[in-house]
Design a protein around this motif. Sequence first.
Motif, PDB file in Angstrom:
ATOM      1  N   THR A  14       1.045  -1.563   0.584  1.00  0.00           N
ATOM      2  CA  THR A  14      -0.057   0.156  -0.023  1.00  0.00           C
ATOM      3  C   THR A  14       0.652   1.219  -0.479  1.00  0.00           C
ATOM      4  OG1 THR A  14       0.104  -0.024   2.082  1.00  0.00           O
ATOM      5  CG2 THR A  14      -2.125  -1.395   0.819  1.00  0.00           C
ATOM      6  N   SER A  15       1.573   1.583   0.669  1.00  0.00           N
ATOM      7  CA  SER A  15       2.434   2.420   0.082  1.00  0.00           C
ATOM      8  C   SER A  15       2.949   2.521  -0.518  1.00  0.00           C
ATOM      9  CB  SER A  15       4.114   2.048   2.002  1.00  0.00           C
ATOM     10  OG  SER A  15       4.619   2.984   1.890  1.00  0.00           O
ATOM     11  N   GLY A  16       3.776   1.591  -1.439  1.00  0.00           N
ATOM     12  CA  GLY A  16       4.333   1.604  -2.816  1.00  0.00           C
ATOM     13  C   GLY A  16       3.383   2.194  -4.388  1.00  0.00           C
ATOM     14  N   LEU A  17       1.994   1.729  -3.464  1.00  0.00           N
ATOM     15  CA  LEU A  17       0.818   1.710  -3.863  1.00  0.00           C
ATOM     16  C   LEU A  17       0.150   3.704  -4.353  1.00  0.00           C
ATOM     17  CD1 LEU A  17      -1.688   1.693  -5.902  1.00  0.00           C
ATOM     18  CD2 LEU A  17      -3.094   1.129  -4.055  1.00  0.00           C
ATOM     19  N   ALA A  18       1.103   4.364  -3.164  1.00  0.00           N
ATOM     20  CA  ALA A  18       0.572   5.476  -2.900  1.00  0.00           C
ATOM     21  C   ALA A  18       1.700   6.518  -3.517  1.00  0.00           C
ATOM     22  CB  ALA A  18       0.634   6.267  -1.187  1.00  0.00           C
ATOM     23  N   GLY A  19       2.644   5.334  -3.863  1.00  0.00           N
ATOM     24  CA  GLY A  19       3.466   7.229  -4.748  1.00  0.00           C
ATOM     25  C   GLY A  19       3.207   6.160  -6.752  1.00  0.00           C
ATOM     26  N   VAL A  20       3.149   5.411  -6.689  1.00  0.00           N
ATOM     27  CA  VAL A  20       2.533   4.698  -8.165  1.00  0.00           C
ATOM     28  C   VAL A  20       1.102   6.273  -8.715  1.00  0.00           C
ATOM     29  CG1 VAL A  20       1.174   3.247  -9.563  1.00  0.00           C
ATOM     30  CG2 VAL A  20       3.215   2.918  -8.018  1.00  0.00           C
ATOM     31  N   LEU A  21       0.364   6.290  -7.420  1.00  0.00           N
ATOM     32  CA  LEU A  21      -0.987   7.671  -7.851  1.00  0.00           C
ATOM     33  C   LEU A  21       0.263   8.649  -8.214  1.00  0.00           C
ATOM     34  CD1 LEU A  21      -3.577   6.012  -5.007  1.00  0.00           C
ATOM     35  CD2 LEU A  21      -3.222   4.965  -7.812  1.00  0.00           C
ATOM     36  N   VAL A  22       0.593   8.847  -6.920  1.00  0.00           N
ATOM     37  CA  VAL A  22       1.359   9.899  -6.944  1.00  0.00           C
ATOM     38  C   VAL A  22       2.167  10.439  -8.146  1.00  0.00           C
ATOM     39  CG1 VAL A  22       2.778  11.788  -6.207  1.00  0.00           C
ATOM     40  CG2 VAL A  22       1.475  10.777  -4.358  1.00  0.00           C
ATOM     41  N   ARG A  23       2.512   9.704  -9.144  1.00  0.00           N
ATOM     42  CA  ARG A  23       3.820   9.608 -10.171  1.00  0.00           C
ATOM     43  C   ARG A  23       2.908   9.664 -11.016  1.00  0.00           C
ATOM     44  NH1 ARG A  23       7.267   5.694  -7.642  1.00  0.00           N
ATOM     45  NH2 ARG A  23       5.995   4.404  -8.752  1.00  0.00           N
ATOM     46  N   HIS A  24       1.906   9.541 -11.183  1.00  0.00           N
ATOM     47  CA  HIS A  24       0.550   9.819 -12.108  1.00  0.00           C
ATOM     48  C   HIS A  24      -0.787   9.979 -11.985  1.00  0.00           C
ATOM     49  CE1 HIS A  24       2.971   6.315 -14.976  1.00  0.00           C
ATOM     50  NE2 HIS A  24       2.959   5.378 -13.686  1.00  0.00           N
ATOM     51  N   ALA A  25      -0.577  11.384 -10.445  1.00  0.00           N
ATOM     52  CA  ALA A  25      -1.910  11.986 -10.573  1.00  0.00           C
ATOM     53  C   ALA A  25      -2.066  13.477 -12.105  1.00  0.00           C
ATOM     54  CB  ALA A  25      -1.773  12.162  -9.182  1.00  0.00           C
ATOM     55  N   ARG A  26      -3.513  13.634 -12.402  1.00  0.00           N
ATOM     56  CA  ARG A  26      -3.612  14.709 -12.039  1.00  0.00           C
ATOM     57  C   ARG A  26      -4.561  15.089 -12.201  1.00  0.00           C
ATOM     58  NH1 ARG A  26       0.252  12.606 -15.108  1.00  0.00           N
ATOM     59  NH2 ARG A  26       0.003  12.469 -17.310  1.00  0.00           N
ATOM     60  N   ILE A  27      -4.252  17.117 -11.625  1.00  0.00           N
ATOM     61  CA  ILE A  27      -5.620  18.001 -11.417  1.00  0.00           C
ATOM     62  C   ILE A  27      -6.468  18.133 -12.173  1.00  0.00           C
ATOM     63  CG2 ILE A  27      -5.571  20.350 -10.026  1.00  0.00           C
ATOM     64  CD1 ILE A  27      -2.854  20.041  -9.020  1.00  0.00           C
ATOM     65  N   PRO A  28      -7.706  17.666 -12.001  1.00  0.00           N
ATOM     66  CA  PRO A  28      -8.646  17.547 -13.451  1.00  0.00           C
ATOM     67  C   PRO A  28      -9.296  18.870 -13.330  1.00  0.00           C
ATOM     68  CG  PRO A  28      -9.777  16.698 -11.810  1.00  0.00           C
ATOM     69  CD  PRO A  28      -8.085  16.478 -11.428  1.00  0.00           C
TER      70      PRO A  28
END
Length: 398
Positions: free
Chosen positions: A75-89
Amino acid sequence: MSNPLVEPLLAHLLDAFPPERDYAPEEVARAPMPPMVAHFLAQRVQGRMARAVERLREDVASWCATDHPEVREATSGLAGVLVRHARIPRTAWEALLREAVAYVTDYLVRPVDTLVRFVFQEGDGPLPAHVVTRRLGHFAAYPYLRAAVEAYVERKGPDAIDRPRLAELLSRVDRQMTEGYEADQWLTLLEPLLRLGGSAGVPVDLLQAFFAKKGARDLAARLEAAARGGTSRLGAEALHRLLAGRDVPPPAAPPVASASPAATSSGEAVVPLWKKFMAAPPAPSPVAPAADPGAVPLWMRFRASAGAGDADLPALERAILGEHGHLDRDRYIKQLFSGSAEAYERVLRRLYAAPSWAQASQIIAQDVFKAHQVNIYSPTAIAFTNAVEARYRGGEPD
């Protein structure tokens, strides 16, 4: 008191980054976006992703052993992945940018009041200590304020902090830090605000509020007298003369619509803030061992039992900067380490052995920012600091 810097800066940024599409945080971490605003936006995105992961943990808690080290690591790794591919709509862009500009500009003038208001948005608390420090991290300027709270948490170990305690602690530190300042030191501290003011200068009433909040009554009185004399704005050179006790110069020129918010009135670089920050660094103290070994991430338990040793550079980068840290190697070496790959690796080895964020942050300040004359507000400096800090914070929700 409304902040007259907000609307002109917001209009300038919306013109450069129109709300016509989604934006990745790294896309807006470039001119003319002030680095401090870009930092706030990035922290907002990280917080949203961390909360999403926390909700996932809660949803599966009755179906999964969420306290198992392997699940924690995933889950810690998932947070990092989500941040790297995040977008501000695009639908949220203008409102989020307005929030960032308003908070950052208020913070540069009244840091203590703004921090307390931002941290305790839901009431007077108390809030868990890690939530308080996480929210303080939205603001890149005046790093001694957050460092003082982190040192307090490490030394006293409180489970929670309420609004009055945080306000008292921050106010005391802010006044102690600036007590006895000379004109040059004040100008260094005011660098971020002066940059936002641009060639037009900073409104005198904002400068007056800045000094009044720090207990510098004589300087606040000088600014009040300047305002009565017709001076509405001051740039870096004019402010320095006033702080040094010289005659107040003629009023600054009126704002120019096309002026870049990043420029100073004199066009000269202001001394970087890390110089004052490093003058009185908080004494580092090791983090106490967790009562439950399973609560400590696998990477940290492994690092605690083994030094950097003969670990190669990619392994160091994974441990310190994250799974994809090596992708930024060239940028970090060029912009943060004066082009020296040896200095880059040497700092990573020191960070590998640092047992707490307090110690790691001092290594970064001393061996990176000071040693290589780095602007701590640059996007690259902020990205490097955030990457290192993430290994200690573990993607905590704010």
